[in-house]
Design an enzyme around this catalytic site. Structure first.
Site, mmCIF file in Angstrom:
data_model
loop_
_atom_site.group_PDB
_atom_site.id
_atom_site.type_symbol
_atom_site.label_atom_id
_atom_site.label_comp_id
_atom_site.label_asym_id
_atom_site.label_seq_id
_atom_site.Cartn_x
_atom_site.Cartn_y
_atom_site.Cartn_z
ATOM 1 N N GLU A 290 8.230 0.139 0.160
ATOM 2 C CA GLU A 290 6.987 -0.515 -0.235
ATOM 3 C C GLU A 290 7.249 -1.811 -1.012
ATOM 4 O O GLU A 290 6.653 -2.057 -2.061
ATOM 5 C CB GLU A 290 6.117 0.445 -1.047
ATOM 6 N N ASP B 291 3.129 11.671 2.148
ATOM 7 C CA ASP B 291 2.856 11.136 0.814
ATOM 8 C C ASP B 291 1.852 11.968 0.016
ATOM 9 O O ASP B 291 0.705 11.540 -0.129
ATOM 10 C CB ASP B 291 2.344 9.700 0.962
ATOM 11 N N GLU C 251 -3.746 11.593 -7.021
ATOM 12 C CA GLU C 251 -4.014 10.371 -6.254
ATOM 13 C C GLU C 251 -4.804 10.670 -4.981
ATOM 14 O O GLU C 251 -5.705 9.927 -4.614
ATOM 15 C CB GLU C 251 -2.677 9.704 -5.905
ATOM 16 N N HIS D 140 -4.162 11.607 5.177
ATOM 17 C CA HIS D 140 -4.147 10.165 4.950
ATOM 18 C C HIS D 140 -5.384 9.466 5.516
ATOM 19 O O HIS D 140 -5.292 8.581 6.364
ATOM 20 C CB HIS D 140 -2.868 9.580 5.583
ATOM 21 N N TRP E 265 -0.465 2.093 7.121
ATOM 22 C CA TRP E 265 -1.370 2.277 5.989
ATOM 23 C C TRP E 265 -2.815 2.444 6.466
ATOM 24 O O TRP E 265 -3.741 2.389 5.663
ATOM 25 C CB TRP E 265 -1.263 1.092 5.007
HETATM 26 O O1 GCW Z 1 1.660 7.462 -2.856
HETATM 27 C C1 GCW Z 1 2.183 6.185 -2.910
HETATM 28 C C2 GCW Z 1 1.357 5.506 -3.949
HETATM 29 C C3 GCW Z 1 2.047 4.370 -4.634
HETATM 30 C C4 GCW Z 1 3.389 4.879 -5.150
HETATM 31 C C5 GCW Z 1 4.200 5.347 -3.962
HETATM 32 C C6 GCW Z 1 5.534 5.931 -4.391
HETATM 33 C C7 GCW Z 1 4.518 4.243 -7.138
HETATM 34 O O2 GCW Z 1 0.153 5.077 -3.350
HETATM 35 O O3 GCW Z 1 1.229 3.941 -5.679
HETATM 36 O O4 GCW Z 1 4.077 3.901 -5.869
HETATM 37 O O5 GCW Z 1 3.519 6.372 -3.305
HETATM 38 O O6 GCW Z 1 5.623 7.135 -4.500
HETATM 39 O O7 GCW Z 1 6.462 5.179 -4.592
#
Ligand code: GCW
Length: 723
Positions: free
Chosen positions: A315, A389, A417, A545, A566
C-alpha cells in the site's frame, strides 16, 4: 414555613444521593478492573478468612505495582484494607503469601518451590499450602512479572466470585510475544481508530506523564499483554529521531514495571529520510551500519526495547523491493542490528499489488512461501488472520501451515474497521477462535492455526500474536463499552487460546458490569450471537469487502472505479449469471494454496462450508443452498435475519435495564439503535444492488426497503473517523 422546611430537606436528600452518583459515575474508565464491593456476606467471609494478612516482601517496581493493585482490589472488594507485611517470621492462618523463590523465604522453603519451576518465565501458581500448620494461599512465580500476572489472576477470581478454598492453579502463556499494535500517528490521529485520538500525548512527552499511561499498563498486564507497538505500520521515520526517542523512553519507563515492552514501526526509507543517505538498499554496507547505529542508539534510550514491526512494499510503503531485494533481505538487515540486544523483527506479510495480475488473496502466499527458511532467527512473519483484510468473515490465511521454518505471528484486528466501527456491538472472540481453530492439515489432521502461531507445531523458539488496538482517548477507552470486551478477549486468548469465547465473555461481564446471573445469561447470549449477526447483515455466505471506499463506512457494493483491488465488484463479482469469486481451478485457483484435504474441501461446492461459499465459488442465483432456498432467497433471508437480530439484541438489552448503572446502559442502548439503523442500511443497499443482477423479487413476507438504490448510492460521508 413547614412546607419550605420539608422542601429543603428533600432538596438536601436529593443532593446527598446525586453527588456520589455524579462523582462515581460509571463512565467505563475502570474497564474490567472495577473491584466493586462483594455483596454476598458468606462469600465475603470465606474470602476474608483466607485473606487475614498479606506477606509480600520485595522492592522491585513490578512488586510495587503488584502490591498497589492488591491494595486497590482489596479495598474495593471488601471496603477495607488488609495489611501487607514483609515479615515472614510469624505467619498467621489465612495469610496470602506472594513472591518468587528469591524474594520470599517462605516460598523458597515451601514444597511449592518445584511447582513454581514448571510455570516458566511468565507463568505463576496459586496454591493453598500449609505453612507452620497454617493454611495459606500462595501466589508464586519465577519472575516478578509472573507474580504480577498471578496477582491479577487472583483478583479476577475474587471479582468473578470463584471459591478460593483449596486452590491449585498453574498458568503460563502459550505464546511468547503478546502484543498490541497501535496504528497511531505522531499527530495523534489514529488510522482506523474510532475511540478518539491517540493515547500518546507526544507534544507533552517526556515531561508530562498522563495517569492514563499507567492505567493502560495495568489493563494490559491484567490480561497478560507484554508488548506494545506504539506507532502506525504506515510509519513515520521521525519517531526514530532523538527528539522522539526521548519521549518513547518516557513511555517505556511507565510500562516497564507492568512487564510491557515498547516496540516501534520502522520506516524502511528512514536512512534516506532522517539519515541523509542516498539509498535504503538493505544490502548496501552504509545502510546496514546506519541501522546498526540507530538500533544501538535506541537501546541507549530504552535498554529493553522490544524491536521493530515493519510494513514494507505494501500500500505504498517503501521496502526492499524498491531496490529489487526480497522481503527476507530487508527483514534480516534489521534483525542483524537487533540481535545483539535480543530484539525482534516482526515483518508483515500483508503485501499485494494491483500491478500483479493475480487474485489479491493469493499474493502474500506467493511472495512469502518461497522465503521460508531464509529469515534470521529473530524474525517473525506477521500474517493477518485471513488472506484479504480483516473482513467480518474470511477463511484462514493459507500461509499458516505453509512456512514451517518460520515463526508466523497472528495479526488480528481489535478495532472494528470492517465491523461497524465503534458503534456496533460485535464480540470478536468467536472470530478469533474460528481462525485459531481452523485446521491447516500442514502435518495431518489437527494441525490448527493456533499451533502454528504458538510455535508448538514446528517447535519454534519464539512465537507471537498481535491485535490492532481499538483504544483511544475516549473516556471509556474503546468508544463502545462492549469494545472493551474485544481488547479483553484478545489478551486472554493471546495468553491461552484454549479458553472458550463464552467463558471469556462471562469473566468480562462479571468484572465489567455485575455478577448478577440474570444479567449475565442474556447478555452473554447476545455477545455470543453478535458476530454471526453482523456477518449476516454485512457480508453473508462468504461475501467480503463491500464497504464504502477509503473510509470503509457503510455498504457500497457498487464501488467499481479506481484501483481494481480496492473496488467491491472485484470481490463479489455479481452479474446476471450469479455471484461470488471463483477461486477454484476454473478461476484463480486460490484453493490450491491450502493443504489437502482443505483445498479439496473448499474447491467442491458440496463440501465447501456455506459460510465460505461465495468466497470460493461463483454460483448461479438459483443455486440450491443448504436450507433448500435458492441462493438469491438465501441471501435475502440472511440479510433480513441479520438486521432483525439487532432488534433482538435491543430487546435483550432493554430487558436488563435496572440491573446495571444507568449511564452505561443508556449509552449501549443508543449505540444499539445506531447499529439497528446501519444494519438496515447494509441490508437494503446490498439487496437492492444485487437485485439489479439477480432480477428476482424480495419475497413478499419481507418488508420492502423504504428507500431506492439511488438514495443509498448517493450517500456521501466527508469526515469519517479513522480515515
Ligand atoms: O485494512 C487495511 C487498512 C489500512 C491499513 C492496512 C494495513 C495501516 O484499511 O488502513 O493500514 O490494512 O493493515 O496495513
Amino acid at each position: 414555613m413547614k412546607r419550605y422546611r420539608c422542601f429543603f430537606v428533600k432538596f438536601l436528600l436529593c443532593l446527598f444521593f446525586l453527588i456520589p452518583y455524579q462523582i462515581f459515575a460509571e463512565d467505563g474508565y475502570r474497564l474490567w478492573l472495577r473491584y466493586e464491593p462483594i455483596e454476598n456476606a458468606e462469600l465475603r467471609n470465606e474470602y476474608r478468612s483466607m485473606l487475614r494478612e498479606i506477606n509480600f516482601p520485595g522492592e522491585s517496581p513490578t512488586f510495587q505495582a503488584a502490591r498497589e493493585e492488591l491494595n486497590r482490589g482489596i479495598e474495593g472488594l471488601f471496603n477495607s484494607k488488609i495489611s501487607i507485611t514483609d515479615n515472614d517470621s510469624i505467619i498467621k492462618e489465612g495469610t496470602l503469601i506472594v513472591g518468587t523463590p528469591s524474594s520470599s523465604d517462605l516460598i523458597a522453603a515451601s514444597t511449592i518451590h518445584d511447582e513454581v519451576s514448571k510455570a516458566g518465565k511468565e507463568g505463576f501458581i496459586i496454591e493453598t499450602i500449609e505453612t507452620n500448620e497454617k493454611q495459606c494461599i500462595c501466589i508464586a512465580s519465577n519472575t516478578d512479572t509472573g507474580v504480577l500476572y498471578g496477582v491479577f489472576h487472583f483478583l479476577r477470581m475474587l471479582q468473578t466470585r470463584k471459591h478460593i478454598k483449596n486452590i491449585s492453579i498453574v498458568r503460563k502463556p502459550r505464546i511468547r510475544y503478546r502484543l498490541l499494535n497501535h496504528w497511531d500517528n505522531l499527530d495523534r490521529t489514529v488510522e482506523r481508530g474510532y475511540a478518539g485520538s491517540s493515547l500518546w500525548d507526544w507534544h507533552k512527552l517526556p515531561d508530562y506523564i498522563k495517569p492514563r499511561y499507567k492505567d493502560y499498563a495495568r489493563a494490559n498486564a491484567s490480561i497478560g499483554i507484554n508488548g506494545t507497538v506504539i506507532t502506525n505500520v504506515n510509519a513515520n521515520a521521525d519517531v526514530l529521531t532523538p527528539q522522539y526517542l526521548e519521549k518513547v523512553a518516557a513511555l517505556a519507563d511507565v510500562l516497564r514495571p507492568y512487564g510491557i515492552k515498547v516496540y516501534l514501526t520502522a520506516r524502511f526509507s528512514a536512512p534516506v529520510e532522517i539519515g541523509g543517505l542516498e539509498t535504503a538498499d538493505p544490502l548496501e554496507p552504509e545502510v546496514v551500519s546506519w541501522w546498526k547505529n540507530k538500533v544501538d542508539e535506541i537501546y541507549k534510550y530504552i535498554p529493553d526495547f522490544g524491536g521493530f514491526l515493519v510494513k514494507a512494499n505494501s500500500e505504498g510503503q517503501p521496502g526492499p523491493q524498491d531496490y529489487e531485494r526480497s522481503h527476507a533481505a530487508g527483514a534480516n538487515m534489521l534483525a542483524y542490528a537487533l540481535a545483539p540486544h535480543d530484539g525482534i523483527v516482526m515483518w508483515r506479510a500483508f503485501v499485494y499489488s494491483n500491478e500483479v495480475p493475480e487474485d489479491r488473496a493469493k499474493q502474500a502466499y506467493n511472495e512469502f512461501k518461497p522465503l521460508d527458511g531464509k529469515f534470521r532467527d529473530n524474525v517473525l512473519v506477521q500474517v493477518k488472520n485471513g488472506p484479504i483484510d480483516f473482513q467480518p468473515r474470511e477463511p484462514f490465511h493459507p500461509l499458516f501451515g505453509a512456512m514451517p521454518k518460520t515463526p508466523l505471528m497472528m495479526e488480528f484486528q481489535i478495532t472494528q474497521e470492517y465491523l461497524g466501527f465503534a458503534t456496533h456491538l460485535v464480540y470478536l472472540a468467536p472470530l478469533y477462535k474460528e481462525a485459531l481453530y481452523s485446521d491447516t492439515y500442514a502435518k495431518g489432521k489437527g494441525s490448527y492455526v493456533s499451533e502454528v502461531v504458538d510455535g508448538s507445531l514446528e517447535d519454534h523458539r519464539i512465537s507471537g500474536i498481535a491485535g490492532v488496538s481499538n483504544i483511544g482517548t475516549n473516556r471509556n477507552w474503546c468508544g463502545h463499552t462492549f469494545g472493551q470486551a474485544n481488547w479483553y478477549a484478545y489478551g486472554r486468548l493471546a495468553w491461552n487460546h484454549k479458553l472458550s469465547s463464552g467463558e471469556i465473555a462471562e469473566e468480562w461481564l462479571r468484572m465489567t458490569f455485575t455478577n448478577n446471573i440474570d444479567f449475565i445469561n442474556p447478555v452473554k447470549k447476545m455477545m455470543m450471537a453478535s458476530r454471526e449477526i453482523t456477518v449476516n447483515y454485512m457480508t453473508p455466505i462468504g461475501l467480503a469487502h463491500m464497504m464504502g471506499r477509503g473510509h470503509h463506512y457503510g455498504p457500497a457494493p457498487w464501488v467499481d472505479e479506481g484501483r481494481a483491488d480496492w473496488t467491491s465488484v472485484y470481490y463479489h463479482r455479481a452479474d446476471t449469471g450469479g455471484i461470488g469469486f471463483d477461486r477454484t481451478v476454473t478461476g484463480s485457483n486460490a484453493v490450491s494454496q491450502y493443504h489437502s484435504p482443505v483445498a479439496e474441501k473448499f474447491a467442491d461446492i458440496e463440501t465447501c462450508p456455506e459460510k465460505y461459499l461465495l468466497w470460493f465459488h461463483h454460483l448461479p442465483w438459483d443455486y440450491t443452498t443448504n436450507s433448500g432456498r435458492t441462493l438469491w432467497n438465501e441471501l435475502v433471508h440472511r440479510y433480513y435475519q441479520g438486521a432483525d437480530s439487532v432488534k433482538w439484541m435491543q430487546k435483550t438489552w432493554r430487558s436488563v435495564k435496572g440491573m446495571i448503572d444507568r449511564e452505561r446502559h443508556n449509552k449501549v442502548s443508543e449505540f444499539l439503535e445506531i447499529q439497528k439503523q446501519e444494519a438496515d442500511w447494509w441490508r437494503n443497499a446490498c439487496l437492492l444492488y444485487f437485485q439489479t443482477y439477480s432480477r428476482r423479487p424480495i419475497p413478499e413476507k419481507y418488508d420492502k426497503p423504504s428507500k431506492s438504490l439511488l438514495h443509498y448510492k448517493n450517500l456521501e460521508f466527508k469526515y469519517v473517523p479513522g480515515h
